[in-house]
Each structure stands twice: as C-alpha cells, then as structure tokens.
Write a protein that holds these residues in place. Sequence first.
Motif, PDB file in Angstrom:
ATOM      1  N   VAL A 266      -9.261  77.130  67.166  1.00  0.00           N
ATOM      2  CA  VAL A 266      -7.835  76.795  67.129  1.00  0.00           C
ATOM      3  C   VAL A 266      -7.053  77.900  66.444  1.00  0.00           C
ATOM      4  CG1 VAL A 266      -6.132  75.115  66.305  1.00  0.00           C
ATOM      5  CG2 VAL A 266      -8.382  74.336  67.080  1.00  0.00           C
TER       6      VAL A 266
ATOM      7  N   GLU B 120     -10.520  77.836  62.163  1.00  0.00           N
ATOM      8  CA  GLU B 120     -10.512  76.399  62.461  1.00  0.00           C
ATOM      9  C   GLU B 120     -10.974  76.149  63.889  1.00  0.00           C
ATOM     10  OE1 GLU B 120      -7.138  72.946  62.869  1.00  0.00           O
ATOM     11  OE2 GLU B 120      -7.237  74.042  60.976  1.00  0.00           O
TER      12      GLU B 120
ATOM     13  N   ASP C  65     -11.729  73.013  66.966  1.00  0.00           N
ATOM     14  CA  ASP C  65     -11.515  71.644  67.442  1.00  0.00           C
ATOM     15  C   ASP C  65     -12.868  71.105  67.898  1.00  0.00           C
ATOM     16  OD1 ASP C  65     -10.915  69.305  68.731  1.00  0.00           O
ATOM     17  OD2 ASP C  65      -9.255  70.111  69.908  1.00  0.00           O
TER      18      ASP C  65
ATOM     19  N   GLN D 209      -8.776  65.948  57.894  1.00  0.00           N
ATOM     20  CA  GLN D 209      -8.350  66.601  59.139  1.00  0.00           C
ATOM     21  C   GLN D 209      -9.278  66.162  60.281  1.00  0.00           C
ATOM     22  OE1 GLN D 209      -7.807  70.917  58.472  1.00  0.00           O
ATOM     23  NE2 GLN D 209      -7.834  70.438  56.309  1.00  0.00           N
TER      24      GLN D 209
ATOM     25  N   ARG E  35     -11.186  68.263  63.276  1.00  0.00           N
ATOM     26  CA  ARG E  35     -11.041  69.686  62.947  1.00  0.00           C
ATOM     27  C   ARG E  35     -12.118  70.090  61.936  1.00  0.00           C
ATOM     28  NH1 ARG E  35      -7.983  69.844  66.806  1.00  0.00           N
ATOM     29  NH2 ARG E  35      -5.949  70.861  66.881  1.00  0.00           N
TER      30      ARG E  35
ATOM     31  N   GLN F  33     -13.188  73.566  59.503  1.00  0.00           N
ATOM     32  CA  GLN F  33     -12.783  74.902  59.057  1.00  0.00           C
ATOM     33  C   GLN F  33     -13.907  75.571  58.274  1.00  0.00           C
ATOM     34  OE1 GLN F  33      -9.173  74.196  56.805  1.00  0.00           O
ATOM     35  NE2 GLN F  33      -7.902  74.208  58.637  1.00  0.00           N
TER      36      GLN F  33
END
Length: 574
Positions: free
Chosen positions: A213, A231, A233, A370, A373, A375
């Motif tokens: 992302v 990041e 998805d 989140q 998601r 990270q």
Amino acid sequence: MMSNPTLLVLYGSQTGTAQDTAQRIAKQAQRRRMKVQVWALDSYNVANLISESLAVFVCSTTGQGDPPDNMKNFWRFLFKKSLPIGSLTQLDCAVLGLGDSSYPKFNFVAKKLHKRLLQLGASMLLPVGLADDQHDLGSDAVIDPWLQLFWDKVSSLYPSLANVIPLREDEPLPPTYTFHILDDVKEKTDHRSRITMEQTVPSQSHPFPAAMVSNRRVTEQSHYQDVRLIEFDITGSNIESRIFYTSRNIDHCFVQMQHENIPARLLQICTVHQLVEKYLDIAAVPRRSFFELLYTFSSNQLEREKLAEFGSAAGQDELHSYCNRPRRTALEVLADFPHTTAELKADYLLDLFPEIQPRSFSIASSLKAQPHRLQILVAVVQYKTKMYKPRRGLCSTWLASLDPTQGEVYVPLWVKKGSLKFPIENNSSVIMVGPGTGVAPFRSAIQERIAQGKTANVLFFGCRSESKDFYFRLEWEEMMRAGHLVLFTAFSRDQEEKVYVQHRVRENAALLWDLIANKNAYFYIAGNAKQMPASVCDALKEVFQQEGVLSAEEAEQMLVDMERTGRFQSETWS
C-alpha cells in the motif's frame, strides 16, 4: 560382517548454515562410496526413524533456544510423552549443533536433542558437537575435528568401509539435480503461479501475495541510513500477527529439474534466468563448500592451488580475509577464478549456490488498531568494505525499490509466531527497551494493548538524533497525552557525551524497581544483538542492587528468575 550402511543426514536450519554443513557431511559420505540421504527434519517422515541404523543430526538454535522453522514439527513429535523409551535402540547417531556463544541459550536445541535421543534408546557415537560462530576460525574450528572423530567411529562400526577406496578430493561428485534443456516449452512459466490464493494459512511453501500500500522513508533525507515504513494489505489472507517473512521467490533457456526432493519454492520447469534471478543467492558471501566444489572442476594450476587452500582446514583464516571480511559475493569470486568458472556445468548450479533465504521482520502494527493492514520497519542495508562496490542487503534493497504509486506491487509473505509473549491481565505493566528498528515489535504490542484497554506501558527508545531517526515520534506523543504511554528517549549523537538506552534505565532506577518488585511488571528488550542487550541487562542488575539493596549475585539471580517465569524476554538479531 556388517554391510555398508546408508547414512541419513537430517538438518534443522534457519539461515542455511546447518543445511550447508549437512550437505558437506553427505558429500564426505559419498566420497567414502556410502549411500546417503539428506533431508530437512520436517521434510523427513519421522516414523521411519525407528528403522534407520545410522544418522547425523545437524541443527542450529534460533530466538530464545527455539528450534529452526524447518524442524518444528519433528521437535513436537520427538518430545511426545507417548513415545516408547526404547524406540530408537537400533539407531547409531550423532548430533552436531551450530550456535553462537554470545547468545544465552548457546546450542540449546542440539543439547536437548542429544539428551532426548539418548532417552529414546539411541546409541550416541560421540559427544554432541557444539560449534561456535564466535570462535576465531568460526564454526569449522569445532566441526572439522568433530567430523574426523565421527568418521573414525563409523569406520570402526562398519569394518567393510576399510576396504573401500574413497574418491579423491578433486574428483567431482555427481550433481544433486539433473537439468534437462527443453526446446519446445509452449508457455512461459510465471513465478507468481506458485503464490496461491487458497484459503489456507500462508506459509513458506504457500506465501500470500500481499499488495504493498505504501513505502515511506521515515529517516530524514540527510541521515546516513534509509529506513522504510512499509504497509501491506492482507485482506483475505487468514494472517494473524507477529513476525513477518518475505521472500524474493521465484528469457532464454528452459530447464527441467529432476530429483525426488525439489525445494518447494522452486518451479520444476523454469528458465535459467528465473533460476539465477529469483531463486539462487548469487550475491551471498560463499561458504567453504563453494570453494571445495569449485576445486573439483578446476584444471588451471594456479586457481586449483588457491581453491584447494580455501577449501582446507588450514586455509580458513586466509579464506576469511579474502571472503568474509570484505563481504565478497559468489559472483565476484567467480570473476577472480575465470578459468574454473569457464568449466562450470549448469547441472551443478544448485550445488554451488544456496537458495535465497526468507528474510524476517518484526511486525510493527496491530490488526486491532489497523484491520487488514500489516506494517514493517525496514533498515535498508548498505555499507562499504574494501571492495569497489558498496555492499547492499538483498531483500531490504529490493523492498525499498518497490513503488506502489507507479502500479500494483505484490510481495509474497507469511507470518509466524514471534518469541515475545505479553501478559493477558488488564492491569499488567510492561517495560520495553527498543532502540532503533528494535522498536517495531513494541509499536505493535503497544497498539494492541491500548486497543485492549491496557495502558501501563513504559518504552525506552534510542536513536542517533531527535531530528533524524526518531521513529513514530508523533504517535508516541499522542499516546503520552492520552496517558497510555510513559516514554524515555536517548539520542546518542545530539550532545558531546553519547547517551544510550542503558543510561536512561539507570537514571529511572526508582520507577523501574517499583514496577518490577511491587507491581510485577514484565521487561522486554528488542534490537541489534551486538552490545545493547548485555548493556541493558547490566544496567537492570544495577537497578536491582541500588534500589533493592541486593548483592551482585542476588541481582543476577533475580534476572534469571524473571527470565524463567517469562517476566524478562528479549528478541534480538545480528
């Protein structure tokens, strides 16, 4: 007289070193004209072990005394209480551990495996080998004499081997894989066809193609190090958090590989270009086995002499100076041995170059904070040696080069459980020491804890400069305003005297003693394994001595007890 045995070589390897050693042992067996099988422990049908007669186990230790990923299933099976005590009485075997004595659980897996095999009735041919990466000459300082003793024991156990004339060291062994050149392949293979969308939990053999992302630099432009917050998805992946793995997996000549045990990530039919670009680690610093194999091809007198030296026990210091210190890559070595390189055969590519190993990164976010998601915080590896070109980290450089603003980018990934375990009680206090990118797992944990209403969070963060590499500063400030975090910072280069996280630990002795001694707090360390963890532990023991009026021995014992009960944990990497 006993007939010649089949040697079974089983390995548990995280970074490829134990696998390389296992393959080296197999080659020594082949030179003695023995039948040999080599398997990763989780690829081997462990039920067959009761009918084996001769085996060598080669294993490394990861994390806090954990087995490598490719022997975890074997490990669980071997320690089942239901296994009969005498089930391995027919097995003669030996265990070789590869470790690093700078870690507290030095060769823990090999020691525990040796003990368990004895319990199950196996006969140990020799004491467990405890190779140490910290030795001046590396692991080979232990491996070479241990292997000599192992072969002596095998020879006395199987007298028929005395009549065998072994292959000379300069005679090439047959390749592990046979390549067939294909002229009539109709369709080009796509390495993404190996990345499945099945509703299974992603794994090394079936990674999930996660859409990138964003890919944002989080250090100031003038800072010496490029660090990225990336990041992904992961919608529809069945992934739950902790440690993230990524792989650069898998126009030219198509080849088909034939072997009973083709690595899972490797397409059976692919181009040589795909093989070299996506699978083989041609940019790795080659191991001793690389030079031993090159020696068997070489007919140039000068090159043969040098290769023989690099492959010998006596030449390891010289090899270290040539290869390891300047971080010379396999391709650069081949350029230094042009005559030998010209004699290489394609069939030996997979024997010569190791496969690219997955790289692991601590997850830096929480799915509770989140959803869908994930990270990671990635320091892009680049440094200079005496070599002309700067050395670059393979995976971090590749990740940094990906730009999702220019079109869709997919990265094959999967997750595994991390080694840090956080308390479930709502009123539990946690103290986290995470300098640099070591803060990543703590950002994940703090986000998760705050989402669960757990607000007793103390973080010690250190970096070079407040203005250049203070990761997640705005987030920490917001959490502090909300009363969800107590933060202590150490910016080592912002003043003349260098200040590190261990100094801040000492300065806050009264608070830490109160949290640990009176409020049953948990203490965590994450980050680079060089000096930081030991320095923080020393500072913590000083806190115990100062505030708790304990002797040095009592402070040491307190830390040992905390580690035993899970109240002191660390996750470090080199």
